[in-house]
Design an enzyme around this catalytic site. Structure first.
Site, PDB file in Angstrom:
ATOM      1  N   SER A  42     -54.025  37.861  72.137  1.00 32.79           N
ATOM      2  CA  SER A  42     -54.649  36.982  71.233  1.00 32.79           C
ATOM      3  C   SER A  42     -55.733  37.619  70.620  1.00 32.79           C
ATOM      4  O   SER A  42     -56.490  38.281  71.075  1.00 32.79           O
ATOM      5  CB  SER A  42     -55.113  35.600  72.009  1.00 32.79           C
ATOM      6  N   SER A  43     -55.908  37.112  69.170  1.00 32.28           N
ATOM      7  CA  SER A  43     -56.905  37.928  68.640  1.00 32.28           C
ATOM      8  C   SER A  43     -58.367  37.144  68.770  1.00 32.28           C
ATOM      9  O   SER A  43     -59.248  37.919  68.284  1.00 32.28           O
ATOM     10  CB  SER A  43     -56.524  37.542  66.991  1.00 32.28           C
ATOM     11  N   CYS A  44     -58.463  36.319  69.651  1.00 28.76           N
ATOM     12  CA  CYS A  44     -59.614  35.962  70.095  1.00 28.76           C
ATOM     13  C   CYS A  44     -60.533  36.913  71.030  1.00 28.76           C
ATOM     14  O   CYS A  44     -61.411  36.613  71.616  1.00 28.76           O
ATOM     15  CB  CYS A  44     -59.785  34.379  70.550  1.00 28.76           C
ATOM     16  N   TYR A 102     -61.057  34.632  79.718  1.00 27.32           N
ATOM     17  CA  TYR A 102     -59.732  34.515  79.195  1.00 27.32           C
ATOM     18  C   TYR A 102     -59.572  35.867  78.576  1.00 27.32           C
ATOM     19  O   TYR A 102     -58.142  36.851  78.928  1.00 27.32           O
ATOM     20  CB  TYR A 102     -59.449  33.553  78.176  1.00 27.32           C
ATOM     21  N   LYS A 140     -56.608  39.016  79.292  1.00 26.73           N
ATOM     22  CA  LYS A 140     -55.552  39.270  78.503  1.00 26.73           C
ATOM     23  C   LYS A 140     -55.916  40.920  77.983  1.00 26.73           C
ATOM     24  O   LYS A 140     -54.764  41.808  77.878  1.00 26.73           O
ATOM     25  CB  LYS A 140     -55.966  38.595  77.019  1.00 26.73           C
ATOM     26  N   HIS A 161     -57.490  22.505  68.580  1.00 22.20           N
ATOM     27  CA  HIS A 161     -58.101  23.365  67.640  1.00 22.20           C
ATOM     28  C   HIS A 161     -58.128  22.806  66.329  1.00 22.20           C
ATOM     29  O   HIS A 161     -57.559  21.567  66.103  1.00 22.20           O
ATOM     30  CB  HIS A 161     -56.965  24.861  67.403  1.00 22.20           C
TER      31      HIS A 161
HETATM   32  N1  LIG Z   1     -51.896  28.845  70.490  1.00 28.21           N
HETATM   33  C1  LIG Z   1     -52.444  29.641  69.741  1.00 28.21           C
HETATM   34  O1  LIG Z   1     -53.336  29.420  68.662  1.00 28.21           O
HETATM   35  C2  LIG Z   1     -52.507  31.197  70.125  1.00 28.21           C
HETATM   36  C3  LIG Z   1     -53.007  32.146  69.434  1.00 28.21           C
HETATM   37  C4  LIG Z   1     -52.976  33.494  69.858  1.00 28.21           C
HETATM   38  C5  LIG Z   1     -52.262  33.889  71.081  1.00 28.21           C
HETATM   39  N2  LIG Z   1     -51.637  32.829  71.791  1.00 28.21           N
HETATM   40  C6  LIG Z   1     -50.980  33.172  72.977  1.00 28.21           C
HETATM   41  O2  LIG Z   1     -49.743  32.742  72.987  1.00 28.21           O
HETATM   42  C7  LIG Z   1     -49.280  32.354  74.360  1.00 28.21           C
HETATM   43  C8  LIG Z   1     -48.734  31.142  74.623  1.00 28.21           C
HETATM   44  O3  LIG Z   1     -49.747  30.216  74.086  1.00 28.21           O
HETATM   45  P1  LIG Z   1     -49.288  28.568  73.583  1.00 28.21           P
HETATM   46  O4  LIG Z   1     -50.389  28.372  72.596  1.00 28.21           O
HETATM   47  O5  LIG Z   1     -47.741  28.553  73.494  1.00 28.21           O
HETATM   48  O6  LIG Z   1     -49.552  27.891  74.915  1.00 28.21           O
HETATM   49  P2  LIG Z   1     -49.115  26.381  75.644  1.00 28.21           P
HETATM   50  O7  LIG Z   1     -48.461  25.783  74.501  1.00 28.21           O
HETATM   51  O8  LIG Z   1     -50.304  25.857  76.375  1.00 28.21           O
HETATM   52  O9  LIG Z   1     -47.873  26.999  76.695  1.00 28.21           O
HETATM   53  C9  LIG Z   1     -48.342  27.796  77.879  1.00 28.21           C
HETATM   54  C10 LIG Z   1     -46.968  27.795  78.653  1.00 28.21           C
HETATM   55  O10 LIG Z   1     -47.162  28.641  79.715  1.00 28.21           O
HETATM   56  C11 LIG Z   1     -46.797  27.886  80.970  1.00 28.21           C
HETATM   57  N3  LIG Z   1     -47.550  28.283  81.941  1.00 28.21           N
HETATM   58  C12 LIG Z   1     -48.824  27.886  82.312  1.00 28.21           C
HETATM   59  N4  LIG Z   1     -49.192  28.322  83.652  1.00 28.21           N
HETATM   60  C13 LIG Z   1     -48.004  28.254  84.081  1.00 28.21           C
HETATM   61  C14 LIG Z   1     -47.788  28.911  85.392  1.00 28.21           C
HETATM   62  N5  LIG Z   1     -48.661  29.017  86.446  1.00 28.21           N
HETATM   63  N6  LIG Z   1     -46.390  29.118  85.883  1.00 28.21           N
HETATM   64  C15 LIG Z   1     -45.434  28.765  84.926  1.00 28.21           C
HETATM   65  N7  LIG Z   1     -45.558  28.782  83.714  1.00 28.21           N
HETATM   66  C16 LIG Z   1     -46.843  28.417  83.361  1.00 28.21           C
HETATM   67  C17 LIG Z   1     -46.884  26.435  80.521  1.00 28.21           C
HETATM   68  O11 LIG Z   1     -45.954  25.769  81.241  1.00 28.21           O
HETATM   69  P3  LIG Z   1     -46.067  24.401  81.816  1.00 28.21           P
HETATM   70  O12 LIG Z   1     -46.179  23.463  80.381  1.00 28.21           O
HETATM   71  O13 LIG Z   1     -44.976  23.811  82.266  1.00 28.21           O
HETATM   72  O14 LIG Z   1     -47.315  24.270  82.231  1.00 28.21           O
HETATM   73  C18 LIG Z   1     -46.471  26.630  79.019  1.00 28.21           C
HETATM   74  O15 LIG Z   1     -44.832  26.552  78.866  1.00 28.21           O
HETATM   75  C19 LIG Z   1     -50.738  32.442  75.322  1.00 28.21           C
HETATM   76  O16 LIG Z   1     -50.358  33.770  75.823  1.00 28.21           O
HETATM   77  C20 LIG Z   1     -51.713  32.603  74.350  1.00 28.21           C
HETATM   78  O17 LIG Z   1     -52.821  33.434  74.700  1.00 28.21           O
HETATM   79  C21 LIG Z   1     -51.542  31.624  71.453  1.00 28.21           C
END
Ligand SMILES: NC(=O)c1ccc[n+]([C@@H]2O[C@H](COP(=O)([O-])OP(=O)(O)OC[C@H]3O[C@@H](n4cnc5c(N)ncnc54)[C@H](OP(=O)(O)O)[C@@H]3O)[C@@H](O)[C@H]2O)c1
Length: 306
Positions: A108-110, A137, A141, A180
């Protein structure tokens, strides 16, 4: 990747994972593997090992993580460090043990230094102090992308990682307490319109500038890199364009057809003045975003609220 390759999308119920699944299906990949977190807790080492033994994926997209806003990151500091380290250690290590052909890790960029020069180039990673509120976090990462890099170096693997900017899109978090800025403003303006409120209050001065990418563009970029890129540089994924929070609020006001006023609560902090990724590397690798912010917000608003 072949159309019948066994592709495991870890975190398929999340915003990023679900966008990856939509994109992979759209491109004709048929053999997708998923588990919900209640079926497979990725923090459990033996369970993850058993899963890889049973499913033997060829490719892995690692989009499972514990994620959240400033409040959650700052409050659950131990959990953010432990759970993210465990998830990524288990998935990356078992991908190595079971001979996964290629893995893509979502960083992630953060996790760039708080005071990084703008726009942020990939090489600025680890050149300065992190933002204290999300340090656990970010440390997790950074360990994840270093694990990819060093498994490549030691074991000759093909594990890559990416640094997406702020994302928005289907399956985003709209909880007013933890969302956000973009989904939070969409929710606020929609509610104000529905309830005929005379004004909407927005935190800060509106001066800070931020970059936003539609998650469908991110999924396309990830698939592109999975098919064309190998290397140890964690690639920035963004639009290379930013917008002030004031202009974002105006755009959302227009999109939601809200006719009241915007009031700025300048007692609230602005945060970092600017956060923009340098996207020269991914452009040189043959990918550029295609969903404009105006179009993306219009679609997301329609899907979520109308
Ligand atoms: N959102 C942003 O703006 C953003 C920006 C940059 C990077 N990212 C990166 O993208 C990735 C995904 O982010 P997102 O926004 O899609 O997050 P999200 O919507 O919260 O989804 C997280 C996923 O991880 C699963 N998970 C969490 N804990 C788990 C565990 N212990 N075992 C199995 N599965 C687990 C969750 O499953 P359940 O729902 O079943 O718990 C869900 O499917 C992250 O690595 C994040 O750092 C996101």
């Amino acid at each position: 990747m072949e159309k019948d390759s066994r592709i495991y999308v870890a975190g398929h119920t999340g915003m990023v994972g679900s966008a990856l699944v939509r994109k992979l299906k759209q491109e004709g990949f048929k053999n997708l593997i998923f588990r919900t977190s209640s079926e497979l807790d990725l923090t459990e080492q033996q369970a993850v090992k058993n899963f890889f033994e049973e499913e033997r994926p060829d490719y892995v997209f690692l989009a499972a993580a514990k994620v959240g806003g400033i409040m959650a990151n700052n409050t659950y500091r131990g959990q953010f460090l432990y759970e993210n380290l465990m998830i990524q250690n288990n998935v990356i290590h078992q991908s190595y043990v079971y001979g996964v052909k290629k893995l893509l890790f979502l960083a992630s960029s953060c996790i760039y230094p708080k005071m990084a020069p703008q726009p942020i180039k990939e090489e600025y990673l680890l050149t300065g102090k992190l933002e204290p509120t999300n340090e656990p976090y970010a440390i997790a990462k950074i360990a994840g992308l270093k694990m990819c890099e060093n498994y490549n170096r030691q074991y000759g693997r093909d594990f890559i990682s990416v640094m997406p900017t702020n994302l928005y899109g289907p399956n985003d978090n709209y909880d007013p307490e933890t969302a956000h800025v973009l989904p939070a403003l969409l929710g606020k303006f929609h509610e104000a319109k529905e309830q005929n409120k005379p004004s909407v209050e927005v935190w800060g001065t509106g001066a800070p500038k931020r970059e936003f990418l539609h998650v469908d563009d991110l999924a396309e970029a990830c698939l592109h890199l999975m098919q064309t890129y190998s290397g140890n540089v964690s690639v920035n994924i963004g639009t290379g364009e930013d917008i002030s929070i004031k202009d974002l609020a105006d755009l959302i006001k227009k999109t939601t057809s809200y006719s009241g006023e915007i009031s700025w609560d300048t007692t609230k902090p602005d945060g970092t003045p600017r956060k923009l990724l340098d996207v020269a590397l991914i452009h040189s690798l043959g990918w550029k975003h295609s969903i404009s912010l105006k179009e993306g917000i219009r679609t997301v608003y329609g899907e979520r609220f109308l």
